[in-house]
Design a protein around this motif. Structure first.
Motif, mmCIF file in Angstrom:
data_model
loop_
_atom_site.group_PDB
_atom_site.id
_atom_site.type_symbol
_atom_site.label_atom_id
_atom_site.label_comp_id
_atom_site.label_asym_id
_atom_site.label_seq_id
_atom_site.Cartn_x
_atom_site.Cartn_y
_atom_site.Cartn_z
ATOM 1 N N THR A 100 -4.851 6.457 2.751
ATOM 2 C CA THR A 100 -6.188 6.853 2.325
ATOM 3 C C THR A 100 -6.551 8.218 2.901
ATOM 4 N N HIS A 116 -13.147 10.708 -1.346
ATOM 5 C CA HIS A 116 -12.264 9.631 -0.898
ATOM 6 C C HIS A 116 -11.151 9.454 -1.926
ATOM 7 N N PHE A 118 -7.987 7.071 -2.806
ATOM 8 C CA PHE A 118 -7.396 5.768 -2.485
ATOM 9 C C PHE A 118 -5.933 5.890 -2.048
ATOM 10 N N ARG A 119 -5.522 4.966 -1.219
ATOM 11 C CA ARG A 119 -4.113 4.845 -0.862
ATOM 12 C C ARG A 119 -3.336 4.576 -2.146
ATOM 13 N N SER A 123 -3.062 -2.131 -3.737
ATOM 14 C CA SER A 123 -3.935 -2.968 -2.921
ATOM 15 C C SER A 123 -5.402 -2.783 -3.313
ATOM 16 N N GLN A 125 -9.058 -1.820 -2.843
ATOM 17 C CA GLN A 125 -9.704 -0.831 -1.982
ATOM 18 C C GLN A 125 -11.130 -0.584 -2.451
ATOM 19 N N THR A 126 -11.984 -0.165 -1.519
ATOM 20 C CA THR A 126 -13.387 0.098 -1.816
ATOM 21 C C THR A 126 -13.690 1.583 -1.657
ATOM 22 N N ASP A 128 -15.410 4.816 -0.569
ATOM 23 C CA ASP A 128 -16.242 5.113 0.593
ATOM 24 C C ASP A 128 -17.171 6.310 0.407
ATOM 25 N N GLU A 197 -7.142 -0.772 12.476
ATOM 26 C CA GLU A 197 -7.226 0.453 11.679
ATOM 27 C C GLU A 197 -7.168 1.689 12.576
ATOM 28 N N GLY A 219 -5.581 4.388 7.868
ATOM 29 C CA GLY A 219 -4.793 3.247 7.420
ATOM 30 C C GLY A 219 -4.498 2.303 8.566
#
Length: 255
Positions: A100, A116, A118-119, A123, A125-126, A128, A197, A219
């Motif tokens: 991320t 932001h 995403f990775r 998976s 993810q939210t 941010d 984290e 991460g």
């Protein structure tokens, strides 16, 4: 014209740095915040002092804005401009690191996430964007504190809340940690905001070398850090390359 223009940019950056807080700054703090040699910073400060743009406290030797600039406003960089110039580099950093990526700027004693990525996996993810992070417990926040984009005294006065047992809550320990961030040029947090984290961040500089934001990778601690809790050197290298590229796009001559 390159030399004179650079001197003007540096002088403007020093004035903005002094205008951005409610306290005086020492020579070392000014130099470290802007990435300047002490001799260079001292020469500019003396020139500004000579024209009453800067005043020096005779008892402490620290500097503040002078009478001629009492109404100088804080430095401002349009967040949309910062975000637009960072998007491509942030996307590339997420792809190369596999983690991320977030871009943060200071806002009322916290870190505002303005972008932001995403990775790059499947998976859940939210997003941010718009979230606020604590300055003292996040890698992004530590960078903003260390390089003068936010002020340590205000953060301490607001209270150094413990989010986990690893959060730095002692003011003296925080000051030491920020000195290390300035020395190495990047900051990290290992399970300080959330257990399991970790994150690492680097400063983004604008015209004159003033830090206007930070970019970070976040991460699971086992992917960001080695067995001793130190961020992997390869991850730091990728991050700093992205920070330099964004800084160049924003006109930071030192990069």
């Amino acid at each position: 014209m390159a030399g004179p223009l650079q001197s003007i940019e540096r002088a403007a950056a020093i004035l903005r740095l002094l205008a951005g807080g409610s306290r005086r700054l020492g020579l070392g703090e000014v130099a470290a915040s802007l990435g300047l040699a002490k001799g260079t910073a001292h020469g500019i400060l003396r020139t500004l002092q000579h024209v009453d743009f800067v005043e020096q406290d005779p008892s402490t030797g620290k500097y503040q804005l002078g009478a001629a600039l009492l109404h100088l406003g804080s430095s401002y960089l349009d967040v949309n401009d910062l975000r637009s110039r960072s998007i491509n580099w942030a996307d590339a950093l997420a792809a190369r690191s596999g983690e991320t990526v977030r871009l943060g700027t200071p806002l009322e004693g916290q870190v505002l996430i303005v972008h932001h990525v995403f990775r790059p996996d499947d998976s859940l993810q939210t997003l941010d964007v718009g979230a606020l992070l604590p300055l003292h417990a996040s890698a992004l926040g530590k960078v903003l504190l260390a390089f003068g984009a936010s002020h340590v005294e205000a953060a301490v006065a607001a209270g150094l809340e413990a989010y986990t047992r690893h959060t730095v809550t002692d003011p003296e320990e925080l000051v030491r940690a920020l000195a290390e961030v300035r020395e190495q040029g990047w900051g990290a947090e290992v399970q300080e905001m959330s257990m399991g984290e970790s994150g690492v961040a680097a400063p983004i500089r604008g015209h004159g070398g003033l830090v206007v934001g930070a970019i970070g990778v976040a991460g699971p601690v086992e992917r960001i850090c080695d067995s001793k809790g130190r961020p992997h050197p390869a991850m730091v290298t990728l991050l700093r390359e992205a920070a330099r590229a964004i800084s160049r796009d924003l006109g930071a001559a030192r990069w």
